[in-house]
Design an enzyme around this catalytic site. Sequence first.
Site, PDB file in Angstrom:
ATOM      1  N   ASP A  14      39.964  39.248  32.731  1.00  0.00           N
ATOM      2  CA  ASP A  14      39.199  38.257  31.962  1.00  0.00           C
ATOM      3  C   ASP A  14      40.129  37.407  31.096  1.00  0.00           C
ATOM      4  OD1 ASP A  14      36.929  36.962  31.119  1.00  0.00           O
ATOM      5  OD2 ASP A  14      36.313  38.495  29.679  1.00  0.00           O
ATOM      6  N   HIS A  31      42.847  29.911  36.180  1.00  0.00           N
ATOM      7  CA  HIS A  31      42.562  30.736  37.369  1.00  0.00           C
ATOM      8  C   HIS A  31      43.786  30.804  38.277  1.00  0.00           C
ATOM      9  CE1 HIS A  31      38.481  31.307  36.180  1.00  0.00           C
ATOM     10  NE2 HIS A  31      38.089  30.070  36.404  1.00  0.00           N
ATOM     11  N   LEU A 125      49.265  51.542  49.188  1.00  0.00           N
ATOM     12  CA  LEU A 125      48.285  51.223  48.139  1.00  0.00           C
ATOM     13  C   LEU A 125      46.951  50.753  48.735  1.00  0.00           C
ATOM     14  CD1 LEU A 125      47.659  50.544  45.059  1.00  0.00           C
ATOM     15  CD2 LEU A 125      48.523  48.258  45.571  1.00  0.00           C
TER      16      LEU A 125
HETATM   17  C1  IPE Z   1      33.723  39.610  34.124  1.00  0.00           C
HETATM   18  O1  IPE Z   1      34.139  38.535  33.365  1.00  0.00           O
HETATM   19  C2  IPE Z   1      33.823  39.260  35.590  1.00  0.00           C
HETATM   20  C3  IPE Z   1      35.167  39.122  36.130  1.00  0.00           C
HETATM   21  C4  IPE Z   1      36.275  39.300  35.488  1.00  0.00           C
HETATM   22  C5  IPE Z   1      35.220  38.761  37.510  1.00  0.00           C
HETATM   23  P1  IPE Z   1      33.096  37.486  32.746  1.00  0.00           P
HETATM   24  O2  IPE Z   1      33.888  36.520  31.992  1.00  0.00           O
HETATM   25  O3  IPE Z   1      32.210  36.964  33.817  1.00  0.00           O
HETATM   26  O4  IPE Z   1      32.234  38.414  31.791  1.00  0.00           O
HETATM   27  P2  IPE Z   1      31.298  38.056  30.552  1.00  0.00           P
HETATM   28  O5  IPE Z   1      30.389  36.949  31.001  1.00  0.00           O
HETATM   29  O6  IPE Z   1      32.181  37.616  29.446  1.00  0.00           O
HETATM   30  O7  IPE Z   1      30.588  39.327  30.236  1.00  0.00           O
HETATM   31  C1  IPE Z   2      38.016  35.635  34.407  1.00  0.00           C
HETATM   32  O1  IPE Z   2      38.295  34.645  33.492  1.00  0.00           O
HETATM   33  C2  IPE Z   2      37.875  35.099  35.810  1.00  0.00           C
HETATM   34  C3  IPE Z   2      36.516  35.147  36.353  1.00  0.00           C
HETATM   35  C4  IPE Z   2      35.466  35.641  35.762  1.00  0.00           C
HETATM   36  C5  IPE Z   2      36.340  34.571  37.677  1.00  0.00           C
HETATM   37  P1  IPE Z   2      37.146  33.770  32.834  1.00  0.00           P
HETATM   38  O2  IPE Z   2      36.912  32.581  33.707  1.00  0.00           O
HETATM   39  O3  IPE Z   2      35.950  34.575  32.556  1.00  0.00           O
HETATM   40  O4  IPE Z   2      37.842  33.307  31.498  1.00  0.00           O
HETATM   41  P2  IPE Z   2      37.169  33.190  30.049  1.00  0.00           P
HETATM   42  O5  IPE Z   2      36.451  34.465  29.760  1.00  0.00           O
HETATM   43  O6  IPE Z   2      36.233  32.033  30.109  1.00  0.00           O
HETATM   44  O7  IPE Z   2      38.324  32.954  29.138  1.00  0.00           O
HETATM   45 MG    MG Z   3      35.303  35.640  30.956  1.00  0.00          MG
END
Ligand code: IPE
Ligand code: IPE
Ligand code: MG
Length: 241
Positions: A14, A31, A125
């Site tokens: 995240d 990303h 792995l």
């Molecule tokens: C969780 O992250 C999903 C992934 C890392 C793929 P999110 O950014 O979607 O989670 P929330 O919305 O903060 O709970």
């Molecule tokens: C995690 O990073 C990637 C996915 C959920 C695909 P985020 O896109 O949730 O990044 P934040 O939480 O907005 O910083």
């Molecule tokens: Mg996120």
Amino acid sequence: MVSQRIKHVSIIMDGNGRWANERNMPRSYGHRKGIDAVKKIINACLVRQISMLTLFAFSSENWIRPSKEITLLMSLFRESILNNMSNLHNNNIKVKFIGDMSKFDRNLIKHISDLEHLTHNNDGLELYFAVNYGGKWDIVNAINNHLKNVKLSTKKILEEDIEKNLTFYNNHPDLLIRTAGEQRLSNFMLWQHAYTELYFTDCLWPDFNENEFDEAIKFFYNKTRKFGGLQSIGKIEKNDK
Ligand code: IPE
Ligand code: IPE
Ligand code: MG
């Protein structure tokens, strides 16, 4: 005595968006950088002889994001598979995708199955990517799979009936890492994390690296896993480096 080596690590990757935001860059930049961190951590698992790694890449709830971001993520998945296919195979990694792939376009599904097929017989792995994955979906799916194989008159479902139809049969994560400061599961492997050690760090995913990973491993080895008992179930043995 049972050893407590780390066998399976799961990660909620995240913070890509926040990482990009801090740099006044579009979320897509975060990303893309996140993919470099994925590569570092796969490599760290190889070096540290961890046998299973599960990465949460796209949740069943992420579809509510703007369509532009979703399109970008889907093309990054496609691009990453194509660019890294032979490297993953050459490193003897067995790749699997978990989640409901039926919503993906045919082209992406084809790349996913090509990669799974190519690496199917590898015995290094085990690398799992959770895509369009939700923990609730996994449990409902397990129940439905079970029901397909039992008589209609069956009234009771046992824990084991669900367990053996989940994406992982036993082999649940020993250590869950979540980056970017949030302390929630966000519907990631609700059943499988029942006894997992949970490690949260403020580090944003694109900044996550081998040193951060070692911090998480250190945290794990300072824990006593009791699984409801009074004492540790066994001596903690560090993975060979
Ligand atoms: C969780 O992250 C999903 C992934 C890392 C793929 P999110 O950014 O979607 O989670 P929330 O919305 O903060 O709970
Ligand atoms: C995690 O990073 C990637 C996915 C959920 C695909 P985020 O896109 O949730 O990044 P934040 O939480 O907005 O910083
Ligand atoms: Mg996120």
